[in-house]
Scaffold this motif. Structure first.
Motif, PDB file in Angstrom:
ATOM      1  N   ALA A 223       0.337  -0.778   0.076  1.00 26.03           N
ATOM      2  CA  ALA A 223       0.133   0.031  -0.630  1.00 26.03           C
ATOM      3  C   ALA A 223       0.255   1.838   0.314  1.00 26.03           C
ATOM      4  O   ALA A 223       0.738   1.849  -0.926  1.00 26.03           O
ATOM      5  CB  ALA A 223      -0.947  -0.092   1.389  1.00 26.03           C
ATOM      6  N   ASP A 224       1.705   1.463   0.647  1.00 30.96           N
ATOM      7  CA  ASP A 224       3.136   2.406   0.374  1.00 30.96           C
ATOM      8  C   ASP A 224       4.430   2.440   0.697  1.00 30.96           C
ATOM      9  O   ASP A 224       5.290   3.246   0.256  1.00 30.96           O
ATOM     10  CB  ASP A 224       3.029   2.880   2.345  1.00 30.96           C
ATOM     11  CG  ASP A 224       1.506   3.393   2.594  1.00 30.96           C
ATOM     12  OD1 ASP A 224       0.602   3.811   2.342  1.00 30.96           O
ATOM     13  OD2 ASP A 224       0.914   2.571   4.131  1.00 30.96           O
ATOM     14  N   ALA A 225       4.564   1.188   0.010  1.00 31.51           N
ATOM     15  CA  ALA A 225       5.841   0.992  -0.747  1.00 31.51           C
ATOM     16  C   ALA A 225       6.485   0.018  -1.534  1.00 31.51           C
ATOM     17  O   ALA A 225       4.870  -1.051  -1.598  1.00 31.51           O
ATOM     18  CB  ALA A 225       6.492   0.686   0.282  1.00 31.51           C
ATOM     19  N   LEU A 226       6.936  -0.190  -2.646  1.00 27.51           N
ATOM     20  CA  LEU A 226       7.283  -1.317  -3.884  1.00 27.51           C
ATOM     21  C   LEU A 226       8.735  -1.278  -2.913  1.00 27.51           C
ATOM     22  O   LEU A 226       9.771  -0.964  -2.884  1.00 27.51           O
ATOM     23  CB  LEU A 226       7.566  -0.131  -5.271  1.00 27.51           C
ATOM     24  CG  LEU A 226       7.756  -0.638  -6.021  1.00 27.51           C
ATOM     25  CD1 LEU A 226       6.917  -2.214  -6.541  1.00 27.51           C
ATOM     26  CD2 LEU A 226       8.415  -0.104  -7.230  1.00 27.51           C
ATOM     27  N   TRP A 227       8.454  -3.018  -3.325  1.00 27.60           N
ATOM     28  CA  TRP A 227       9.927  -3.423  -2.821  1.00 27.60           C
ATOM     29  C   TRP A 227      10.679  -3.968  -3.717  1.00 27.60           C
ATOM     30  O   TRP A 227       9.689  -5.072  -4.766  1.00 27.60           O
ATOM     31  CB  TRP A 227       9.867  -4.738  -1.933  1.00 27.60           C
ATOM     32  CG  TRP A 227       8.872  -4.344  -0.488  1.00 27.60           C
ATOM     33  CD1 TRP A 227       9.770  -3.403   0.575  1.00 27.60           C
ATOM     34  CD2 TRP A 227       7.514  -3.583  -0.045  1.00 27.60           C
ATOM     35  NE1 TRP A 227       9.230  -2.940   1.727  1.00 27.60           N
ATOM     36  CE2 TRP A 227       8.255  -3.677   1.515  1.00 27.60           C
ATOM     37  CE3 TRP A 227       6.756  -4.745  -0.535  1.00 27.60           C
ATOM     38  CZ2 TRP A 227       6.145  -2.981   2.654  1.00 27.60           C
ATOM     39  CZ3 TRP A 227       5.045  -3.978   0.400  1.00 27.60           C
ATOM     40  CH2 TRP A 227       5.591  -3.928   1.922  1.00 27.60           C
ATOM     41  N   VAL A 228      11.789  -3.592  -4.087  1.00 26.39           N
ATOM     42  CA  VAL A 228      12.769  -4.479  -5.459  1.00 26.39           C
ATOM     43  C   VAL A 228      14.273  -5.172  -4.956  1.00 26.39           C
ATOM     44  O   VAL A 228      14.256  -5.208  -3.297  1.00 26.39           O
ATOM     45  CB  VAL A 228      13.252  -3.197  -5.874  1.00 26.39           C
ATOM     46  CG1 VAL A 228      13.931  -3.657  -6.979  1.00 26.39           C
ATOM     47  CG2 VAL A 228      12.849  -2.039  -6.556  1.00 26.39           C
ATOM     48  N   VAL A 229      13.620  -5.897  -4.996  1.00 28.46           N
ATOM     49  CA  VAL A 229      13.675  -7.378  -4.077  1.00 28.46           C
ATOM     50  C   VAL A 229      15.466  -7.569  -4.655  1.00 28.46           C
ATOM     51  O   VAL A 229      15.475  -7.138  -5.516  1.00 28.46           O
ATOM     52  CB  VAL A 229      13.357  -9.126  -4.642  1.00 28.46           C
ATOM     53  CG1 VAL A 229      12.334  -8.924  -4.559  1.00 28.46           C
ATOM     54  CG2 VAL A 229      13.118  -9.849  -6.372  1.00 28.46           C
ATOM     55  N   ASN A 230      16.551  -8.254  -3.730  1.00 32.94           N
ATOM     56  CA  ASN A 230      17.424  -8.558  -4.003  1.00 32.94           C
ATOM     57  C   ASN A 230      17.951 -10.220  -4.324  1.00 32.94           C
ATOM     58  O   ASN A 230      17.727 -10.752  -3.485  1.00 32.94           O
ATOM     59  CB  ASN A 230      18.612  -8.283  -2.697  1.00 32.94           C
ATOM     60  CG  ASN A 230      19.933  -8.123  -2.885  1.00 32.94           C
ATOM     61  OD1 ASN A 230      19.995  -7.877  -4.416  1.00 32.94           O
ATOM     62  ND2 ASN A 230      20.580  -8.315  -2.102  1.00 32.94           N
ATOM     63  N   PRO A 231      18.146  -9.783  -5.389  1.00 28.49           N
ATOM     64  CA  PRO A 231      18.697 -11.624  -6.711  1.00 28.49           C
ATOM     65  C   PRO A 231      19.273 -12.209  -5.762  1.00 28.49           C
ATOM     66  O   PRO A 231      18.811 -14.089  -5.734  1.00 28.49           O
ATOM     67  CB  PRO A 231      19.242 -11.654  -7.634  1.00 28.49           C
ATOM     68  CG  PRO A 231      18.747  -9.942  -7.627  1.00 28.49           C
ATOM     69  CD  PRO A 231      18.483  -9.313  -6.608  1.00 28.49           C
ATOM     70  N   PRO A 232      20.391 -12.400  -4.615  1.00 28.09           N
ATOM     71  CA  PRO A 232      20.866 -13.229  -4.396  1.00 28.09           C
ATOM     72  C   PRO A 232      20.320 -14.238  -3.240  1.00 28.09           C
ATOM     73  O   PRO A 232      21.048 -15.043  -2.679  1.00 28.09           O
ATOM     74  CB  PRO A 232      22.640 -12.459  -3.727  1.00 28.09           C
ATOM     75  CG  PRO A 232      22.314 -10.969  -4.756  1.00 28.09           C
ATOM     76  CD  PRO A 232      21.101 -11.011  -5.135  1.00 28.09           C
ATOM     77  N   GLU A 233      19.611 -12.909  -2.636  1.00 31.44           N
ATOM     78  CA  GLU A 233      18.646 -13.910  -1.883  1.00 31.44           C
ATOM     79  C   GLU A 233      17.635 -15.353  -1.903  1.00 31.44           C
ATOM     80  O   GLU A 233      17.127 -15.672  -0.978  1.00 31.44           O
ATOM     81  CB  GLU A 233      18.195 -13.430  -0.533  1.00 31.44           C
ATOM     82  CG  GLU A 233      19.695 -11.411  -0.525  1.00 31.44           C
ATOM     83  CD  GLU A 233      20.274 -12.498   0.771  1.00 31.44           C
ATOM     84  OE1 GLU A 233      20.384 -13.171   1.683  1.00 31.44           O
ATOM     85  OE2 GLU A 233      21.918 -12.157   0.502  1.00 31.44           O
ATOM     86  N   TYR A 234      17.020 -15.160  -3.174  1.00 30.64           N
ATOM     87  CA  TYR A 234      16.240 -15.480  -3.069  1.00 30.64           C
ATOM     88  C   TYR A 234      16.614 -16.844  -4.286  1.00 30.64           C
ATOM     89  O   TYR A 234      17.064 -17.015  -5.637  1.00 30.64           O
ATOM     90  CB  TYR A 234      15.440 -14.979  -3.971  1.00 30.64           C
ATOM     91  CG  TYR A 234      14.245 -13.376  -3.135  1.00 30.64           C
ATOM     92  CD1 TYR A 234      13.215 -14.329  -2.598  1.00 30.64           C
ATOM     93  CD2 TYR A 234      15.683 -12.022  -3.141  1.00 30.64           C
ATOM     94  CE1 TYR A 234      13.109 -12.926  -1.843  1.00 30.64           C
ATOM     95  CE2 TYR A 234      14.839 -11.483  -2.189  1.00 30.64           C
ATOM     96  CZ  TYR A 234      13.495 -11.884  -1.687  1.00 30.64           C
ATOM     97  OH  TYR A 234      13.146 -10.276  -0.982  1.00 30.64           O
ATOM     98  N   PRO A 235      15.849 -17.416  -3.851  1.00 34.40           N
ATOM     99  CA  PRO A 235      16.622 -19.681  -4.985  1.00 34.40           C
ATOM    100  C   PRO A 235      16.239 -19.017  -6.370  1.00 34.40           C
ATOM    101  O   PRO A 235      17.032 -19.517  -7.205  1.00 34.40           O
ATOM    102  CB  PRO A 235      16.354 -20.604  -4.498  1.00 34.40           C
ATOM    103  CG  PRO A 235      16.138 -20.243  -2.459  1.00 34.40           C
ATOM    104  CD  PRO A 235      15.333 -18.612  -3.160  1.00 34.40           C
ATOM    105  N   ASP A 236      14.758 -18.795  -6.749  1.00 34.76           N
ATOM    106  CA  ASP A 236      14.335 -18.313  -7.733  1.00 34.76           C
ATOM    107  C   ASP A 236      14.968 -17.727  -8.930  1.00 34.76           C
ATOM    108  O   ASP A 236      15.189 -17.997  -9.468  1.00 34.76           O
ATOM    109  CB  ASP A 236      12.376 -18.487  -7.813  1.00 34.76           C
ATOM    110  CG  ASP A 236      12.297 -17.204  -6.712  1.00 34.76           C
ATOM    111  OD1 ASP A 236      13.471 -16.633  -6.316  1.00 34.76           O
ATOM    112  OD2 ASP A 236      10.799 -16.471  -7.351  1.00 34.76           O
TER     113      ASP A 236
END
Length: 338
Positions: A223-236
């Protein structure tokens, strides 16, 4: 809760792997299920055979017989189900408000399992004890912290039955799938359909290399933020990058390293040809994100190159075959914008 805590709690509800929020006091909720347990926990598990397994906490488990009454967090349950293990209970998001199945639970038949909790910090310990489980399985984003096992009741839960933790952070999808395959085999899983699904996953993975010229941004909307994910932390995402995709890495990540929080006014922080958005129920839908003016003006959005990201696809060959095949089909429609 304070503003920053609420923001991070929102990401926890809407995007996988928020390590920083695991230590926060999470808000409760409703939505558990009351399905009757299915019978045996794993297909064709030898009753008289002893069982050993060393999990990703380096914890060696030894039992006089193969566990058959398995309870699992929904992500773990979805992975095990695809290998042929049939948990008797699940916890974590598995049922939507309308009673239908949450996508996170994959192919699990929720009418044949007992739901112990449907939201963060919800786990019916009394019901868990009544199931008489002989194993609990969950993934981990932080070593030693079982995903969706509440801090307030973890000691009691650990005393009821042995637990297995499978690490996600710092691994590729193939590594995580391999660990669930290893666990499932130890539990006597049927492995029906696994070779075919593995071949599909490998074929789709090879196809990703043709899209190396596309810059891809992976996000989850709140609702109040857009999260940009950090690739090394996610297996997919590690898997996608290993396959040749150019996924944006945020310049500055929040505490914990899993993502960068942007205000919607700063949604144009990164250039991208394609945006992949989190499809889970708590994350904003595309039409909701497009009500944010800065987001709506992004070149990828204007070009219609906004595609779904199944942020918690089951860690099985079946789960990833479907996820990758869908992604390939979407990327074939995209083109570089810069």
């Amino acid at each position: 809760m304070s503003g920053p805590v609420l923001a991070r709690r929102g990401f926890l509800a809407g995007a996988a792997g928020l390590a920083a929020a695991l230590t926060l006091a999470a808000c409760g909720g409703d939505g558990g299920t009351g399905a009757a347990p299915a019978g045996s926990g794993s297909a064709a598990a030898p009753a008289a055979q002893s069982w050993t397994f060393t999990d990703d906490r380096d914890k060696k488990l030894e039992q006089p017989k193969v566990p058959s009454r398995v309870v699992a967090q929904v992500g773990a349950a979805a992975a095990l189900w695809d290998f042929g293990v049939r948990p008797i209970g699940v916890f974590g998001p598995h049922k939507l408000k309308d009673g239908s199945k949450d996508p996170q639970v994959g192919n699990v038949d929720i009418t044949k399992v007992t739901g112990l909790g449907n939201v963060w910090d919800e786990f019916n310990v009394e019901q868990y004890i009544a199931l008489q489980p002989d194993l609990l399985v969950s993934s981990m984003y932080i070593k030693g912290t079982l995903w969706y096992v509440p801090e307030k009741s973890k000691d009691t839960i650990e005393q009821v039955a042995p637990t297995v933790g499978v690490m996600l952070t710092g691994k590729s999808a193939t590594q995580v799938i391999g660990r669930y395959e290893e666990l499932a085999k130890s539990l006597g899983a049927s492995m029906e359909g696994v070779p075919e699904a593995k071949a599909r996953m490998e074929a789709a993975t090879k196809e990703l290399a043709q899209f190396k010229d596309l810059k891809i941004l992976m996000v989850s909307g709140g609702a109040d933020a857009l999260w940009v994910v950090n690739p090394p932390e996610y297996p997919d995402i590690v898997h996608l990058k290993d396959a040749g995709l150019d996924v944006v890495t945020p310049a500055k990540v929040d505490e914990g390293g899993f993502f960068q929080t942007l205000s919607w006014e700063n949604a144009d922080e990164y250039d991208a040809d394609v945006i992949l958005y989190d499809t889970r129920t708590q994350a904003l839908k595309p039409e909701e994100m497009m009500k944010k003016p800065t987001f709506a003006k992004l070149p990828a959005v204007k070009a219609g190159q906004l595609y779904p990201w199944n942020a918690e696809a089951p860690y099985s060959y079946q789960g990833y075959a479907g996820f990758l095949e869908g992604l390939v089909a979407n990327l074939k429609k995209a083109q570089p914008l810069t």
